[in-house]
Write an enzyme that holds these catalytic residues in place. Structure first.
Site, PDB file in Angstrom:
ATOM      1  N   LYS B  76      -6.246  11.037   6.104  1.00  0.00           N
ATOM      2  CA  LYS B  76      -5.225  11.177   4.806  1.00  0.00           C
ATOM      3  C   LYS B  76      -5.383   9.954   3.936  1.00  0.00           C
ATOM      4  O   LYS B  76      -5.564   9.190   4.259  1.00  0.00           O
ATOM      5  CB  LYS B  76      -4.275  10.663   6.158  1.00  0.00           C
ATOM      6  CG  LYS B  76      -3.059  10.852   5.202  1.00  0.00           C
ATOM      7  CD  LYS B  76      -1.222  10.671   6.043  1.00  0.00           C
ATOM      8  CE  LYS B  76      -0.423  11.010   5.512  1.00  0.00           C
ATOM      9  NZ  LYS B  76       1.017  10.688   6.632  1.00  0.00           N
ATOM     10  N   SER B 151       4.691  14.356   6.465  1.00  0.00           N
ATOM     11  CA  SER B 151       3.927  13.819   5.027  1.00  0.00           C
ATOM     12  C   SER B 151       2.180  14.060   5.577  1.00  0.00           C
ATOM     13  O   SER B 151       1.460  14.124   4.315  1.00  0.00           O
ATOM     14  CB  SER B 151       4.230  12.767   5.036  1.00  0.00           C
ATOM     15  OG  SER B 151       3.393  11.638   5.869  1.00  0.00           O
ATOM     16  N   SER B 175       5.154  12.784  11.341  1.00  0.00           N
ATOM     17  CA  SER B 175       4.857  13.494  10.185  1.00  0.00           C
ATOM     18  C   SER B 175       3.428  13.648  10.542  1.00  0.00           C
ATOM     19  O   SER B 175       2.431  13.895   9.768  1.00  0.00           O
ATOM     20  CB  SER B 175       4.707  12.061   9.423  1.00  0.00           C
ATOM     21  OG  SER B 175       5.622  12.350   8.303  1.00  0.00           O
TER      22      SER B 175
END
Lengths: 95, 488
Positions: B76, B151, B175
């Site tokens: 990420k 997210s 998330s």
């Protein structure tokens, strides 16, 4: 409660975010919607409840007061918008 | 190769059937083909990946390979990665090449796992749909008109589309779990403090926690073995003995493997808001667990309905403080034209941040301001205590808590983007876990009538990751929802 346009502008100034008149009006509507959601919690009885600031009830860990990081000034300043002679450049604050 | 789990890839590497360079070439080719459609990756650097793969092969040749050496992974874009662009999905950091590695990245380097690239994400991890990224939305590989969740939506989409065998994610209010549910993969948020937050760009420090996203619970366990561990640079990192999070997976009898396990079903998670298909899939999963020998008990989490409200005070409050560091002075975006210092701050932040980030900074600034601090911030912290107490009571009656991960399957792009309150409710089942600091995970448990994946959430007690992973693993041995991949 609901926020006025002036409230929104004041908060934006405190947060150091420039906001236009149009944005302030749009933000006001959205923030008031969100505060409507948040208001739900005002009805909860929390008398005598200790606030929980963190996910773990632990005291802060201490370490010897000695520098641990190596000096990497050049590497860190390489990503800065503007530097000179090892200093970060910003607009003049004191005339 | 791209359909294989990490465990299978590790076995093939160990048997000499494939090299890390060959594996990475395969995945890079798939990324090259699919990323223009899915937008799951922000940065791919073929040369860097193949150089890391060659090092992994050399490590193996020298007899020093660890269990996952040579298996590639995507990260990420919230994890600082030395020499790689690290944008956090924001224009503010769109030019930021990190001068150092996050603890998590270092751990994967030590384990010899090459990076396939940096995955797209909601800006500063603020979002439940991956539509707030400066680099555009990520598409759900099961239906390109729908969101992958957020997210960690880029990480979720890349694993679901088999563009990477695994990826890192972070979970502040759901998330990791919510996008895992919406894309049909397995994702784990560890107990707060188990994985170091050093070099993980901060959103809400008392809630943020990094964790693995992969095809199976077994893979998540193998990855957590790499990610977890004490780090003195994170003052909230917990000093605990190293443990093997996969240890319970192999110590279970073949018949009735979960005999003696008590699963708590919170009545609040099975109420209104749960759509028919999701409710049905979760009910079927409960029946499957009974077949595996588990007992179920009803538990109560009476304050969980207030978790979204408490979260949207606490998380923005912490975010407004954490994001004050983005002022255009030391790194990141600086507006090209300004008159004085205040003007430079205000314009840099107005132009560099997207609207969701600005909205949350404003909420945080307001709830922390004089006159409102007690009514909002302190009240939310008190609710946080009540929510954590609910879980403590529930865990007196059960070993693990089970429920849906998200109230709906993947929604359409744009469907909730103009209505922040509706968007915030996407995390209604996941947020309480972050407030309490507990471990939680999501695993696939079926599909809705439109063919979209449904996620099952497990919540463990503090440091109960190994047990929770086994509870998920036994379900995955008995079902094949996790093995299904979208046709791409």
């Amino acid at each position: 409660m609901s926020l006025s346009i002036d409230d929104v502008k004041r908060i934006a100034h405190l947060a150091r975010i420039r906001i236009s008149e149009a944005e302030a009006a749009q933000t006001q509507t959205q923030l008031n919607g969100i505060f409507g959601l948040i208001e739900e919690m005002q009805g909860a009885d929390t008398a005598g409840i200790e606030p929980m600031a963190h996910a773990q009830d632990l005291s802060q860990r201490l370490r010897p007061d000695v520098a641990m990081e190596p000096d990497r000034r050049e590497a860190y300043q390489a990503v800065a918008p503007q530097t000179e002679n090892g200093l970060y450049l910003v607009p003049k604050v004191i005339e | 190769m791209s359909l294989h789990t990490i465990k299978q890839l590790a076995d093939q590497l160990a048997a000499g059937k494939v090299s890390s360079v060959e594996l990475c070439q395969d995945y890079l080719a798939r990324i090259e083909r699919l990323n223009p459609t899915l937008n799951a990756f922000v940065t791919v650097d073929r040369d860097k990946t193949l150089a890391e793969a060659a090092s992994a092969d050399a490590l193996r040749a020298s007899g020093q390979a660890g269990p996952l050496t040579g298996v590639p992974i995507a990260h990420k874009d919230i994890f600082c990665t030395e020499g790689w662009l690290t944008t956090c999905g924001s224009m503010m950091l769109s030019n930021f090449v990190s001068p150092y590695d996050a603890h998590v990245i270092q751990q994967f380097k030590v384990a010899g796992m090459p990076s396939l690239g940096k995955t797209n994400m909601d800006e500063f991890a603020m979002g439940s749909s991956n539509e707030t990224s400066f680099f555009g939305p990520v598409k759900n590989p099961w239906d390109l008109a729908r969101v992958p969740g957020g997210s960690s939506g880029g990480s979720a989409a890349c694993v679901a589309a088999r563009m990477a065998p695994a990826a890192t994610g972070t979970d502040t209010g759901g998330s990791i779990r919510q996008p895992a549910a919406l894309t049909g993969i397995t994702g784990l948020k560890p107990t707060y403090g188990v994985v170091s937050r050093y070099g993980m760009i901060a959103f809400a420090s008392s809630l943020d926690q990094g964790g693995p996203m992969a095809q199976t619970a077994e893979d998540c366990g193998l990855l957590l073995n790499v990610m977890a561990g004490f780090d003195e640079r994170d003052s909230t990192s917990l000093q605990r003995e190293k443990e093997d999070y996969t240890r319970e997976l192999t110590q279970t009898p073949a018949t009735k493997p979960l005999a003696g396990l008590k699963i708590g079903l919170p009545r609040e998670f099975f109420g209104e808001g749960l759509t028919g298909d999701t409710a049905k899939a979760v009910e079927e999963a409960i029946a499957q667990y009974r077949k595996l020998g588990a007992e179920t008990v009803e538990v109560g989490l009476p304050n969980s309905r207030l978790s979204v409200a408490a979260y949207y005070v606490l998380a923005p409050a912490e975010a407004s403080s954490n994001l004050s560091r983005f002022d255009g002075v030391r790194y990141g975006y600086r507006t090209p034209e300004y008159t004085d210092l205040l003007d430079m701050y205000e314009k840099s932040r107005a132009e560099g941040f997207g609207s969701e980030v600005k909205r949350r900074i404003l909420i945080g600034t307001y709830v922390l301001s004089h006159g409102y601090y007690d009514a909002y911030y302190i009240q939310a912290q008190k609710l946080r205590r009540l929510i954590a107490n609910d879980f403590s009571e529930a865990f007196k009656q059960c070993d693990v808590i089970l429920g849906p991960t998200a109230p709906t399957t993947a929604f359409r792009l744009g469907e909730k983007s103009d209505d922040p309150v509706q968007m915030y409710l996407s995390d209604i089942y996941t947020i309480a876990v972050n407030l309490a600091g507990l471990p939680g995970m999501s695993l696939p448990c079926g599909f809705d009538s439109g063919g979209l994946p449904i996620g099952l959430q497990l919540i463990g007690n503090y440091f109960g990751e190994a047990r929770m992973l086994n509870v998920a693993h036994q379900y995955q041995r008995a079902t094949d929802w996790h093995a299904r991949a979208p046709a791409l």
